[in-house]
Each structure stands twice: as C-alpha cells, then as structure tokens.
Design an enzyme around this catalytic site. Structure first.
Site, PDB file in Angstrom:
ATOM      1  N   TYR A 131      81.489  54.767  51.389  1.00 14.31           N
ATOM      2  CA  TYR A 131      82.931  54.608  51.245  1.00 14.31           C
ATOM      3  C   TYR A 131      83.631  55.062  52.514  1.00 14.31           C
ATOM      4  CZ  TYR A 131      82.780  52.806  46.618  1.00 14.31           C
ATOM      5  OH  TYR A 131      82.582  51.968  45.560  1.00 14.31           O
ATOM      6  N   LYS A 184      67.500  53.711  46.869  1.00 13.58           N
ATOM      7  CA  LYS A 184      66.901  52.567  47.570  1.00 13.58           C
ATOM      8  C   LYS A 184      66.074  53.100  48.747  1.00 13.58           C
ATOM      9  CE  LYS A 184      66.424  48.057  48.107  1.00 13.58           C
ATOM     10  NZ  LYS A 184      65.608  47.272  47.148  1.00 13.58           N
ATOM     11  N   ASP A 217      68.120  48.042  42.656  1.00 15.76           N
ATOM     12  CA  ASP A 217      68.089  46.631  42.280  1.00 15.76           C
ATOM     13  C   ASP A 217      67.400  46.428  40.936  1.00 15.76           C
ATOM     14  OD1 ASP A 217      65.935  47.575  43.720  1.00 15.76           O
ATOM     15  OD2 ASP A 217      65.461  45.663  44.672  1.00 15.76           O
ATOM     16  N   ASP A 241      79.343  53.119  41.598  1.00 16.89           N
ATOM     17  CA  ASP A 241      80.518  52.286  41.354  1.00 16.89           C
ATOM     18  C   ASP A 241      80.101  50.933  40.772  1.00 16.89           C
ATOM     19  OD1 ASP A 241      83.128  51.451  41.291  1.00 16.89           O
ATOM     20  OD2 ASP A 241      83.364  51.294  43.455  1.00 16.89           O
ATOM     21  N   ASP A 245      80.291  49.692  36.505  1.00 18.54           N
ATOM     22  CA  ASP A 245      81.019  48.500  36.062  1.00 18.54           C
ATOM     23  C   ASP A 245      80.093  47.554  35.300  1.00 18.54           C
ATOM     24  OD1 ASP A 245      83.319  49.443  37.203  1.00 18.54           O
ATOM     25  OD2 ASP A 245      83.603  47.769  38.588  1.00 18.54           O
TER      26      ASP A 245
END
Length: 355
Positions: A131, A184, A217, A241, A245
């Site tokens: 971010y 990751k 993933d 984030d 969602d």
C-alpha cells in the site's frame, strides 16, 4: 463513550444514519452512555475547507473513544498536495490501526456462493505491504524513473508482522483454535520469509493453536471450494484486502462484511465495501456492513474498558441482524427483499427490542 462519526461519501451518509439508528437503540437498551460527534470528511469537507480531512476532525478522532467511518470516494479526490487526503489510510497510519479484522460467515436461510458454509476471520496487517500511501516516512512507495517505467516498493517489518500474528493467535484461542498464514514465499522470497518468520515464532508460543500455511493463489481457490476448513487467517495488507472481499462475497454479499481497524489505543468501524455513488441518495443501500462494523467497535470498547454491557450490545446487534436477514420480508433489495436502507435499520431495531 465518545464516538466520532464521519459519514463519508456516496452512500456513506445514508448507511451511517441507519447505523446510528441501531446504535441509539442499543444505547437505550444497554445504557451504554454513547455520545455522537459528527464531522464532515471527504467531498463535503473538501467543498467547505479545501481538504477532505480537516485537522480539527482528525483531532476529534484522536480524542474520541471510537470512530465510525462511512465509505469514502478517495479515487475521486484531488491529489494529496491539493487537499485530497485518503481519510481511511491517514487514520490507519496516524492512529496506528495496525489490525484490520474482517469476519466472513454464511447464514442459514441466506444464499451463499461457496461450496461449503464458512465462519472465518481474516486478520490483515494494515500499515505497510504494497500500500504505497502508507509504507514510507516521506513520499509514497511508488515512483517513475522514466516516463515508461513505474516501480512499487513493498515494505514488510518484523514488528508489524509480529503484532498482527499476535492478534490472530489471540483471536483463534477464543474461536476454533486454528490459524492459517497466507503468503507467496515461492516468489517473494525475502519479504515473505520475514513475515513467516515472525508468524512461526508466534505459533511456537501458542502450542494449543493449530497452525498451517497456504499460498495466496491456492487460498483464493480454496475459499471457493472449502471455506469451512478455515478459522483465523492472518496475512499481509494487500492479500488480506483481496481475500476478505472474496470471502465476504462468497458468504452471501460484500454488503454483509463487517470490519474494524484496531490498534492499542484506537479503533475505527468501517464498512468493508465502497461508496457506491451510482446508488447514492436513492435510499436502497444495504447498511449491514457498517451496522455490524459498529457492533464490532462496541465489542472492542467493551473488551478494552472492561464493560460487559458493550460486549452484550455487540452480540445483540449481531443477533438482531441475523434475525432480520433470516426472512426475505425483512431483507434489503440487494438480497432479494423489499426494504430500503432506513426500513432495514428499523427492522433491526425491532429485533433488538423484541429480544
């Protein structure tokens, strides 16, 4: 308890009013002693003050016991140097609201889109990662060495990783005692290794909590296939984030997703979704996300200050929302019902009174 209320942009004022109606009813029922202080932010504040986040409003937030922030339309703001401050990001950094906590669960009788029911919480680090507006002391984490090259810097620190891991393991102890760290590391070998080092160390200190790791993933796929296997998920900013969602939409609707941004001294309730300017002013927005976020804020205040009445009020609001959502007659239009924003708030209030 003083609450700084910032209605925000788009549907923000409408769902904020609905949320305050529910909070007022809970205040009367549980004698909470809430005091609301409303302050304009976003586009309304910009028109009047030339900034989306006036310093006086920021000071009021710092002094308040809790904050309720409606959705904001930061993509429509002027550049920061011209007064277009991202209110949410500014407070996450300025008040050190390092833990973004987003539960997602399916509800009996309400359609969900995953293959299995879910009841999980995504605990997201809130102050660094990719971010760009919150990971540098000076400037932002994106820059362009040439007109045809743009670079973005990802910041991961041991301190931030350690404290978000502590939140996750502490929360898991009050739930089903399982933590999944999402990463990751097969690609981002340095930053993810630092994050996982701190989470693994925290796992050693919580031997009574089952610990596992999952690539981001495959985690996105597994939320669709078998979300029931997860309890508390801890991860870095951007992964959290996106995954939160996804999880909330799979649970029934993004409009159902509660969220708080919490630190050691401050907590901010914030709807998980955006400002939806296309339906602003029509009275049809679903206020559930902000209502449940405000309930989470009450629970945080109750836990921090040792006030069981606040925790009881939070549970009562959650139960009232569940009962309202259980019947198509008392759902909002986006969930197949016929109620608008204000009418749904009244349905929740009715459930609060009848319990």
């Amino acid at each position: 308890m003083r609450l700084a209320v910032l209605p925000g942009d788009g549907i923000g004022p409408e769902i904020t009013e609905a949320t305050l109606r529910v909070l007022e009813a809970a205040d009367r029922k549980f004698a909470l002693g809430l005091r609301q202080e409303r302050h304009a932010v976003g586009l309304a504040a910009y028109e009047k003050h030339g900034t989306t986040f006036p310093e006086a409003t920021y000071a009021a937030c710092r002094a308040a016991d809790g904050i309720v922030l409606g959705p904001v339309s930061q993509v429509d703001y002027a550049p920061r140097e011209k007064g277009g401050i991202n209110v949410s990001g500014e407070m996450r950094i300025g008040l050190d609201l390092y833990a973004n906590i987003r539960p997602a669960r399916s509800r009996e009788g309400l359609p969900h889109f995953g293959r299995t029911p879910m009841d999980l919480v995504i605990v997201r680090e809130n102050t660094e990662g990719f971010y760009a507006d919150r990971n540098m002391h000076q400037g932002i984490g994106e820059f362009m060495p040439s007109p045809d090259m743009a670079l973005s810097v990802r910041k991961i620190t041991a301190q931030a990783s350690r404290r978000i891991a502590e939140v996750a393991f502490r929360m898991a102890r009050s739930r089903r005692r399982k933590v999944t760290a999402v990463h990751k590391i097969n690609v981002l070998k340095v930053t993810e290794a630092l994050f996982l080092r701190e989470v693994r160390e925290m796992a050693k200190q919580h031997a009574d909590v089952k610990y596992e790791e999952q690539l981001v993933d495959s985690m996105a796929a597994l939320l669709v296939r078998d979300a029931a296997r997860y309890d508390v998920v801890v991860t870095t900013n951007m992964y959290g984030d996106i995954l939160s969602d996804e999880a909330t939409e799979l649970s029934g609707s993004l409009g159902l997703g509660a969220a708080i941004n919490a630190g050691e001294r401050h907590c901010m309730a914030q709807a998980q979704h955006g400002s939806a300017p296309d339906i602003a002013g029509r009275g049809i927005a679903n206020p559930t996300s902000l209502v449940l976020s405000a309930a989470m804020l009450l629970d945080w205040l109750g836990t921090r200050h040792g006030k069981e009445s606040f925790c009881s009020a939070a549970r009562a609001i959650g139960a009232a929302v569940d009962r309202a959502l259980a019947s198509p007659q008392t759902r909002t239009k986006d969930l197949g019902g016929g109620l608008g924003t204000a009418a749904f708030a009244e349905a929740i209030v009715g459930q609060l009174h009848s319990a």
